[in-house]
Design a protein around this motif. Sequence first.
Motif, PDB file in Angstrom:
ATOM      1  N   PHE A  65     -11.220  -1.618   2.318  1.00 57.89           N
ATOM      2  CA  PHE A  65     -11.273  -2.815   3.163  1.00 57.89           C
ATOM      3  C   PHE A  65     -11.365  -2.451   4.644  1.00 57.89           C
ATOM      4  N   GLY A  66     -11.823  -3.411   5.446  1.00 59.61           N
ATOM      5  CA  GLY A  66     -11.912  -3.235   6.887  1.00 59.61           C
ATOM      6  C   GLY A  66     -10.717  -3.847   7.601  1.00 59.61           C
ATOM      7  N   GLY A  67     -10.661  -3.631   8.916  1.00 59.77           N
ATOM      8  CA  GLY A  67      -9.568  -4.173   9.703  1.00 59.77           C
ATOM      9  C   GLY A  67      -9.186  -3.284  10.868  1.00 59.77           C
ATOM     10  N   GLY A  68     -10.123  -2.426  11.285  1.00 57.88           N
ATOM     11  CA  GLY A  68      -9.895  -1.590  12.460  1.00 57.88           C
ATOM     12  C   GLY A  68      -8.790  -0.570  12.296  1.00 57.88           C
ATOM     13  N   TRP A  69      -8.485  -0.187  11.067  1.00 57.89           N
ATOM     14  CA  TRP A  69      -7.353   0.703  10.736  1.00 57.89           C
ATOM     15  C   TRP A  69      -6.018   0.079  11.138  1.00 57.89           C
ATOM     16  N   ASN A  70      -6.040  -1.229  11.457  1.00 60.42           N
ATOM     17  CA  ASN A  70      -4.830  -1.940  11.886  1.00 60.42           C
ATOM     18  C   ASN A  70      -4.221  -2.785  10.772  1.00 60.42           C
ATOM     19  N   GLY A  71      -5.068  -3.406   9.966  1.00 55.98           N
ATOM     20  CA  GLY A  71      -4.599  -4.279   8.900  1.00 55.98           C
ATOM     21  C   GLY A  71      -5.679  -4.409   7.848  1.00 55.98           C
ATOM     22  N   GLY A  72      -5.603  -5.495   7.087  1.00 56.18           N
ATOM     23  CA  GLY A  72      -6.593  -5.729   6.049  1.00 56.18           C
ATOM     24  C   GLY A  72      -5.970  -5.788   4.667  1.00 56.18           C
ATOM     25  N   SER A  73      -6.807  -6.147   3.689  1.00 57.31           N
ATOM     26  CA  SER A  73      -6.297  -6.363   2.329  1.00 57.31           C
ATOM     27  C   SER A  73      -7.331  -5.935   1.296  1.00 57.31           C
ATOM     28  N   ILE A  74      -6.853  -5.475   0.143  1.00 59.60           N
ATOM     29  CA  ILE A  74      -7.769  -5.084  -0.939  1.00 59.60           C
ATOM     30  C   ILE A  74      -8.553  -6.276  -1.477  1.00 59.60           C
ATOM     31  N   VAL A  93     -10.617  -1.075  -5.839  1.00 57.23           N
ATOM     32  CA  VAL A  93     -10.260  -1.418  -4.459  1.00 57.23           C
ATOM     33  C   VAL A  93      -9.008  -0.632  -4.095  1.00 57.23           C
ATOM     34  N   VAL A  94      -9.003  -0.065  -2.899  1.00 53.36           N
ATOM     35  CA  VAL A  94      -7.960   0.883  -2.509  1.00 53.36           C
ATOM     36  C   VAL A  94      -7.131   0.366  -1.336  1.00 53.36           C
ATOM     37  N   ASP A  95      -5.827   0.447  -1.469  1.00 57.94           N
ATOM     38  CA  ASP A  95      -4.941   0.182  -0.335  1.00 57.94           C
ATOM     39  C   ASP A  95      -4.693   1.499   0.394  1.00 57.94           C
ATOM     40  N   TYR A  96      -4.467   1.425   1.684  1.00 58.56           N
ATOM     41  CA  TYR A  96      -4.204   2.631   2.475  1.00 58.56           C
ATOM     42  C   TYR A  96      -3.350   2.257   3.684  1.00 58.56           C
ATOM     43  N   ARG A  97      -2.792   3.255   4.339  1.00 55.21           N
ATOM     44  CA  ARG A  97      -1.896   3.004   5.470  1.00 55.21           C
ATOM     45  C   ARG A  97      -2.664   2.502   6.698  1.00 55.21           C
ATOM     46  N   VAL A  98      -2.072   1.508   7.367  1.00 56.61           N
ATOM     47  CA  VAL A  98      -2.663   0.937   8.584  1.00 56.61           C
ATOM     48  C   VAL A  98      -1.566   0.758   9.639  1.00 56.61           C
ATOM     49  N   LYS A  99      -1.984   0.563  10.863  1.00 57.35           N
ATOM     50  CA  LYS A  99      -1.053   0.493  11.992  1.00 57.35           C
ATOM     51  C   LYS A  99      -0.035  -0.641  11.848  1.00 57.35           C
ATOM     52  N   ASN A 100      -0.490  -1.841  11.465  1.00 60.18           N
ATOM     53  CA  ASN A 100       0.395  -3.002  11.427  1.00 60.18           C
ATOM     54  C   ASN A 100       1.496  -2.897  10.380  1.00 60.18           C
ATOM     55  N   ARG A 101       1.228  -2.154   9.306  1.00 57.71           N
ATOM     56  CA  ARG A 101       2.226  -2.042   8.238  1.00 57.71           C
ATOM     57  C   ARG A 101       3.019  -0.731   8.292  1.00 57.71           C
ATOM     58  N   GLN A 102       2.351   0.356   8.610  1.00 58.45           N
ATOM     59  CA  GLN A 102       3.020   1.665   8.585  1.00 58.45           C
ATOM     60  C   GLN A 102       3.044   2.366   9.947  1.00 58.45           C
ATOM     61  N   ASN A 103       2.508   1.706  10.972  1.00 55.22           N
ATOM     62  CA  ASN A 103       2.454   2.284  12.325  1.00 55.22           C
ATOM     63  C   ASN A 103       1.740   3.641  12.318  1.00 55.22           C
ATOM     64  N   THR A 104       0.607   3.690  11.643  1.00 53.60           N
ATOM     65  CA  THR A 104      -0.150   4.932  11.506  1.00 53.60           C
ATOM     66  C   THR A 104      -1.429   4.878  12.332  1.00 53.60           C
ATOM     67  N   THR A 105      -2.145   5.994  12.344  1.00 49.61           N
ATOM     68  CA  THR A 105      -3.395   6.122  13.083  1.00 49.61           C
ATOM     69  C   THR A 105      -4.566   6.200  12.097  1.00 49.61           C
ATOM     70  N   PRO A 106      -5.805   6.170  12.593  1.00 48.27           N
ATOM     71  CA  PRO A 106      -6.954   6.334  11.696  1.00 48.27           C
ATOM     72  C   PRO A 106      -6.929   7.645  10.907  1.00 48.27           C
ATOM     73  N   PHE A 107      -6.260   8.654  11.433  1.00 46.19           N
ATOM     74  CA  PHE A 107      -6.215   9.945  10.748  1.00 46.19           C
ATOM     75  C   PHE A 107      -5.477   9.838   9.412  1.00 46.19           C
ATOM     76  N   GLU A 108      -4.379   9.066   9.399  1.00 44.44           N
ATOM     77  CA  GLU A 108      -3.649   8.864   8.140  1.00 44.44           C
ATOM     78  C   GLU A 108      -4.480   8.028   7.163  1.00 44.44           C
ATOM     79  N   SER A 109      -5.226   7.066   7.701  1.00 43.65           N
ATOM     80  CA  SER A 109      -6.080   6.246   6.840  1.00 43.65           C
ATOM     81  C   SER A 109      -7.113   7.110   6.121  1.00 43.65           C
ATOM     82  N   VAL A 110      -7.697   8.054   6.849  1.00 40.99           N
ATOM     83  CA  VAL A 110      -8.673   8.961   6.247  1.00 40.99           C
ATOM     84  C   VAL A 110      -8.016   9.810   5.161  1.00 40.99           C
ATOM     85  N   LYS A 111      -6.836  10.325   5.444  1.00 41.11           N
ATOM     86  CA  LYS A 111      -6.131  11.127   4.445  1.00 41.11           C
ATOM     87  C   LYS A 111      -5.907  10.334   3.157  1.00 41.11           C
ATOM     88  N   ASP A 112      -5.539   9.051   3.302  1.00 41.16           N
ATOM     89  CA  ASP A 112      -5.301   8.216   2.126  1.00 41.16           C
ATOM     90  C   ASP A 112      -6.585   7.974   1.340  1.00 41.16           C
TER      91      ASP A 112
END
Length: 287
Positions: A65-74, A93-112
């Motif tokens: 899903f999209g959301g600027g690595w900030n949020g979004g939903s499967i 459909v894949v869930d992954y860490r985003v800033k609004n929920r886990q206070n993460t950066t795009p780097f963590e999103s890529v890892k997920d």
Amino acid sequence: MEFRKIILTILGLFIFASSYSQEKQERLTKDVIYKVVNKDSLMLRLYFPDNFKKRKKYPTIVFFFGGGWNGGSISQFEDQSKYFASRGMVSVVVDYRVKNRQNTTPFESVKDAKSAMRYLKIHAKEFGINTKKMVASGGSAGGHLAAATSLLSGLNEITDDVSVSSKASALVLFNPVIDNSKEGYGYKRVGERYLEISPMHNITKGAPPTLFLLGSKDKHIPVSTAYLYKEKMEKVNRRCDVKIYEGQEHGFFNQWKKEGPKYFKITLLETDLFLQSLGYLKGKATL
């Protein structure tokens, strides 16, 4: 007495039908946790084709899903997933860490995203996945993650088995964030590390064939970016189909609830035809 038997028979058939329908629904979808990191359990949802058989290997499409690595939903790609399941694919459909929920950066999103692809490959037999016909797809930041799974050599979770490649066999990118340099999108989030995370700057030989879908009025992704990506792909002899939709803005492909299903259907059909051309789907689209 005879009438009572008829009523009981009808009631029994109704209960059986309801039970069968519920069983079929449960059989056609499955939620699994693919990763636990910092006490966060990350899940993915699989949609299986009708008459799914574990012994078979099905082409597979994985959506981010999209959301600027900030949020979004499967739920963003739920309808696309159901469609491709109806066409005989395993859809995910894949869930992954985003800033609004886990206070993460795009780097963590890529890892997920890379962890999810590896998980699916490791469990391919269980889920009926053909790892040689595996498509990564997504919109906006999700399109970035789809491309990142297959183009970036770094940014792997320390707990991942990196002997298992996270690379997809093909990419379908909906208005993707593809350039993270100062000239692109997301530089403020990634800074001088952009070369690590920018798909545009990591295109090499063997990059997956790609479908790039973009609106001509996208304020985040210029049309020139799509054609530069295509040019770089062709320099390493890789296929990249670019489709530009006149007058359409960012996220146009899934705005159908506001503007009607026109571009939802058009982009779905374009994706279907692209996958047919690769031999992943057979027969006409069933929109």
